[in-house]
Design an enzyme around this catalytic site. Structure first.
Site, PDB file in Angstrom:
ATOM      1  N   TYR A 105      41.165   9.504 -70.014  1.00 40.62           N
ATOM      2  CA  TYR A 105      41.231  10.995 -69.885  1.00 40.62           C
ATOM      3  C   TYR A 105      39.984  11.609 -70.210  1.00 40.62           C
ATOM      4  CZ  TYR A 105      43.615  15.386 -68.682  1.00 40.62           C
ATOM      5  OH  TYR A 105      44.022  16.418 -67.977  1.00 40.62           O
ATOM      6  N   TYR A 131      40.420  15.567 -59.889  1.00 39.81           N
ATOM      7  CA  TYR A 131      40.946  16.090 -61.204  1.00 39.81           C
ATOM      8  C   TYR A 131      42.242  16.341 -61.006  1.00 39.81           C
ATOM      9  CZ  TYR A 131      42.048  19.093 -65.305  1.00 39.81           C
ATOM     10  OH  TYR A 131      42.436  19.920 -66.313  1.00 39.81           O
TER      11      TYR A 131
END
Lengths: 406, 130
Positions: A303, A353
């Site tokens: 992440y 994203y």
């Protein structure tokens, strides 16, 4: 963050402890158009993503008997998605929110449902639609808190949004370990080089370390190129059992291990702040459940709301010793041709994203061997991280390629 | 530099009452552990028997971030230094640090709480001590 003694050995409670046919498999992946895609609501993106994931697995919506929904900063995805998709007689339906760790958590709960026999085909979906043609991405996540109470006080004194909070974390790491902006820049440059090989990525123009250093300050120590994109779109995955997956369209991606860690010290005194995250607990636990070590990992999808998040997660997972993430990132191991296959789709810095669905989607693509120009030669063990809040919520998944069933 | 407006609610009323008198208050349990003002229970022992107590106002710098305003044509970019200060009583506090040269910041630098007019309420910020 120590393991409590009551916890069973993770290997006893994970997929290895389950009848082989019920072991969980990721069998479907659906990505809508991602990025500057305007005029659609999060609910529309979510519905399309689920339809794409179902088609990807060679199924129809009638095969879906479980649905886990999640939404991003603009909300808009809810249990209503069941009605929009015409899903009837579901055996599992829940809306979930653990911020950037939600995707990993959704796959975890879907896997538990599948291996217990509670549901047989569970769709997990995230969608968000924050971008507007006339609005900068910084305005979306930098929104001022409501003007009352403790949150109002925080905002009134200027502590607003994710950028300064993560910058405070990164600065602490730099001061403690000597980590530099240039070292963070190596992560941005490597991921942009990967993005150039990913047709779905938003930012595909190569950048140099000098470009990173010259990009404007957002919140020192973060330059613009340390910060993730903002994207519109939706991503869904399907979790099913190994025996069901055998007759589906895609190579099975096994869910071999999972773990979460939620330290719970947001806005509290926290000696670990910026230095150690929940990944240090969840990573080893998920790897142990899968019966592998960090040295067995072929591909890592970590992440990356900021470059720093990648750096600290590399340390916490044990790819390098604590405090050496900076030199490790700068050592030439990252990017196409490097030794570590990390964030091979460009991640959230350069790809798209979609919160935890970004690393998860690229992990599935790599585990299947469908990465095209950016495919890792080895893809038996794929490690995926999710991170939410300000390093407050962590989920780790360990996935196995078609040859790596439990 | 101005601070934004903030309104009290039930949870923050006593904090802002003290702030109006120039006092920065923390929560303390019967065993003497201090907690962040927003804590509803002691962050050390879990006690819910919390009293408001004045803090000395001294702190040490834990970390900092320099936030730059978005560049717009015709206006100069503004930098705001945001910090975490470790209060001498133990809890951490997040706020801006005023009148500080970012190049001279270092972990452990001594800070002190000061108050600014935030419209309806007084807002605590950090200044360099001494």
């Amino acid at each position: 963050m120590t393991d409590s003694p009551e916890l069973r050995d993770p290997a006893d409670s994970g997929p290895r402890a389950v009848r082989p046919g019920l072991r969980p498999v990721l069998a479907g992946l659906g990505l809508t158009e991602l990025g500057k895609v305007y005029g659609r609501t999060p609910a529309q993106f979510a519905a399309e993503a689920v339809r794409l994931a179902v088609a990807d697995a060679g199924l129809t919506l009638a095969n879906v008997d479980g649905l886990l929904t999640s939404s991003g900063v603009t909300g808009g995805v809810s249990l209503d998605l069941q009605r929009e998709l015409g899903l009837t007689d579901l055996r599992l339906l829940t809306h979930m929110q653990a911020y950037g760790s939600t995707a990993g958590s959704m796959v975890t709960y879907a896997s538990l449902a599948v291996q217990s026999g509670m549901a047989s085909v569970v769709a997990c979906v995230f969608a968000d639609s924050p971008l507007r043609p006339e609005r900068g991405s910084g305005a979306i996540y930098g929104t001022r808190h409501a003007g009352s109470g403790w949150w109002g006080l925080l905002g009134a004194s200027g502590v607003i949004g994710a950028n300064p909070m993560y910058a405070l974390a990164a600065r602490r790491h730099m001061e403690r370990y000597g980590t530099t902006s240039e070292q963070l820049g190596h992560i941005a440059v490597a991921q942009r080089a990967w993005a150039a090989l990913n047709p779905a990525a938003q930012m595909r123009e190569p950048i140099t370390l000098a470009d990173h250093q010259a990009s404007r300050w957002i919140a020192e120590p973060f330059h613009l190129l340390d910060c993730c994109l903002v994207s519109n779109g939706g991503i869904a995955v399907l979790v099913t059992s190994a025996e069901r997956a055998a007759s589906m369209a895609q190579p099975p991606v096994h869910v071999l291990g999972w773990a979460q860690c939620h330290p719970g010290r947001y806005l509290r005194r926290n000696p670990d702040f910026g230095l150690v995250t929940g990944a240090a607990t969840a990573g080893p636990a998920a790897l142990a459940m899968a019966g592998v070590g960090v040295g067995d990992v072929d591909v890592a999808q970590l992440y990356d709301c900021y470059t720093f998040t990648v750096l600290v997660t590399l340390e916490d997972y044990g790819f390098c010793p604590k405090g050496e993430g900076g030199p490790f990132a700068a050592s030439g191991v990252l990017g196409p041709g490097g030794k570590l296959m990390l964030n091979t789709g460009g991640g959230q810095l350069s790809g798209y994203y979609m919160w935890g669905m970004t690393p998860l989607s690229e992990a599935i693509i790599q585990a299947r061997g469908h990465g095209g120009d950016r495919q890792s030669a080895l893809h038996d063990i794929v490690l995926v991280s999710g991170n939410g809040g300000v390093l407050d919520h962590h989920a780790t998944l360990v996935l196995g390629g078609p040859a790596a069933g439990p | 530099m101005t601070v934004g407006p903030v309104d009290r609610d039930q949870a923050t009323a006593e904090f802002f009452d003290a702030a109006a008198d120039g006092r920065f208050v923390l929560r303390r349990c019967p065993d003497g552990h201090h907690s962040e003002p927003a804590g509803a229970q002691c962050t050390t022992c879990g006690s819910t028997q919390l009293a408001w107590v004045p803090a000395a106002g001294g702190a040490s710098l834990v970390s900092w971030a320099v936030v730059w305003s978005k560049p717009e044509s015709g206006s100069e970019q503004v930098a705001t230094v945001l910090v975490i200060g470790e209060l001498d009583e133990g809890p951490w506090w997040w706020s801006r640090l005023e009148e500080a040269d970012p190049a001279r910041l270092a972990v452990g630098l001594r800070l002190k709480i000061a108050f600014r007019d935030g419209g309806a309420e007084a807002v605590p910020v950090f200044e360099l001590a001494g």
